[in-house]
Design an enzyme around this catalytic site. Sequence first.
Site, PDB file in Angstrom:
ATOM      1  N   LYS A  79      -6.736  20.803  14.680  1.00 41.04           N
ATOM      2  CA  LYS A  79      -5.472  21.514  14.868  1.00 41.04           C
ATOM      3  C   LYS A  79      -5.058  22.146  13.539  1.00 41.04           C
ATOM      4  CE  LYS A  79      -1.267  20.389  17.426  1.00 41.04           C
ATOM      5  NZ  LYS A  79      -0.389  19.272  17.757  1.00 41.04           N
TER       6      LYS A  79
HETATM    7  C1  E4P Z   1       2.152  20.221  19.878  1.00 40.17           C
HETATM    8  O1  E4P Z   1       0.964  19.981  19.932  1.00 40.17           O
HETATM    9  C2  E4P Z   1       3.138  19.380  19.229  1.00 40.17           C
HETATM   10  O2  E4P Z   1       2.558  18.121  18.945  1.00 40.17           O
HETATM   11  C3  E4P Z   1       4.329  19.069  20.072  1.00 40.17           C
HETATM   12  O3  E4P Z   1       4.189  19.502  21.400  1.00 40.17           O
HETATM   13  C4  E4P Z   1       5.639  19.298  19.443  1.00 40.17           C
HETATM   14  O4  E4P Z   1       6.647  18.858  20.319  1.00 40.17           O
HETATM   15  P1  E4P Z   1       8.147  18.588  19.855  1.00 40.17           P
HETATM   16  O5  E4P Z   1       8.812  19.895  19.675  1.00 40.17           O
HETATM   17  O6  E4P Z   1       8.735  17.810  20.996  1.00 40.17           O
HETATM   18  O7  E4P Z   1       8.062  17.804  18.578  1.00 40.17           O
END
Ligand code: E4P
Length: 220
Positions: free
Chosen positions: A89
């Site tokens: 990522k």
């Molecule tokens: C994406 O991969 C992130 O880990 C995540 O969806 C972020 O979510 P949040 O805005 O609830 O922290």
Amino acid sequence: MQFFVDTANLDHIREAAELGILDGVTTNPSLMAKEGISGEKNIMKHYRTICEIVGKDKDVSAEVISTDFKGMVAEGKKLAEIHENIVVKVPMIREGIKAISHFTEIGIRTNCTLIFSAGQAILAAKAGATYLSPFIGRIDDTNWDGMALIKEIFKIYTTQGYETAILAASIRSPLHIVQAAKAGADVVTCPLSAILGLFNHPLTDIGLEKFLADYKKANG
Ligand code: E4P
């Protein structure tokens, strides 16, 4: 549409996997910290455990911490070596796009994260990202329409024939999941609670109660 859980919590991952509908997991540095996982060795070990829980052919996104090309490439290679399920990522920054292009060339799968605009989505697709993560809930939090971005990206990717999968992230509710499916998301990643929320309907509960009561009446 594929279902990923957005967590580093092993119990939640196990519970989602037991439902038999889990296709993968996404994590991020905040989610790892929330579970108290720190230090390179522990972090690597935790990713391996997640990969083993979800099993074969289920993608697990592991995020790099570096913000320069060299650092991202070194870190991404290490992460990819942990397990064949790992998807690296990478944040949507200039160095990140360079790193994604490089990973594409050497066959390492990537998830381009922190996407908030269609322009960013085009860059990630051009670099060959495997997944693209637009953050729906965080856009909604700023009083804009997160789901409109999924629709816009879907239109662009379909028109242009881009192969990057749209992974709707920052999902907060069962309704978000349904809306993402309608908007054309290939994947949705969400907390376990949002997935479990999809089960709920009072008529299902009332109907089941009646079926069981009628069976009891007829069968004693
Ligand atoms: C994406 O991969 C992130 O880990 C995540 O969806 C972020 O979510 P949040 O805005 O609830 O922290």
